[in-house]
Scaffold this motif. Sequence first.
Motif: not given
Length: 210
Positions: A68-69, A134-135, A137-138, A141, A150, A154
């Motif tokens: 997740l982050y 951030e979630m 954004d995930t 992605t 991705r 990462y």
Amino acid sequence: MLAKLEEAYHFIFEKALIKEISEVGILKHVEPGEKIIEIGDYVKMMPLLLEGAVKIMRDDKDGDELLLYFLERGDTCAMTLSCCMGQTRSEIRAVAERDTTIIMIPIEKMEEWTSKYKSWRNYVFESYHARLTEMLDTIDTIAFMNMDERLMRYLKDKAKINQHEIVNNTHQQIAYDLHTSRVVISRLLKKLELEGKIKLQRNSIEVLQL
């Protein structure tokens, strides 16, 4: 512990709050790969990061992990806050990414400090906002990026978190984090190397484009 707290949080919390945290908090050192919080645990203490980095993951219905982050110094996990406030089981797994020092805060202090310290109240709200961003954004992605994009993102994130251009992860570990297969990761890493973005080494990856 007080000195480390002041170094990491002096620009966030007032001195009186930092002093209280040092008095009630429990200092904990965590090695890379060690679990801090497991899915299904009741969370009775809230972690504040003093040094290092932690990755936050969830499991899908098949038991596969999804990253997740990351958390760094000065951060806490909003999902942990939710579990503390609601006294529910954790829905995330927190694992140390590198040598990490955290201070564990008893949950009973959270409500007290929310009414007592404006800086703590702001910190909690800002942590919720940052982790939600951030979630999202995930999710973006996963939904809109190709797997090679991705993967490159990462690797850049890992290099930033570890403060080094060398990423010491196996292809299988990366596949777990990105919720795909080792074969796919190996193929895409070779493609990125041919594009001059990374350099593959034995059991590590050098990120050339940070």
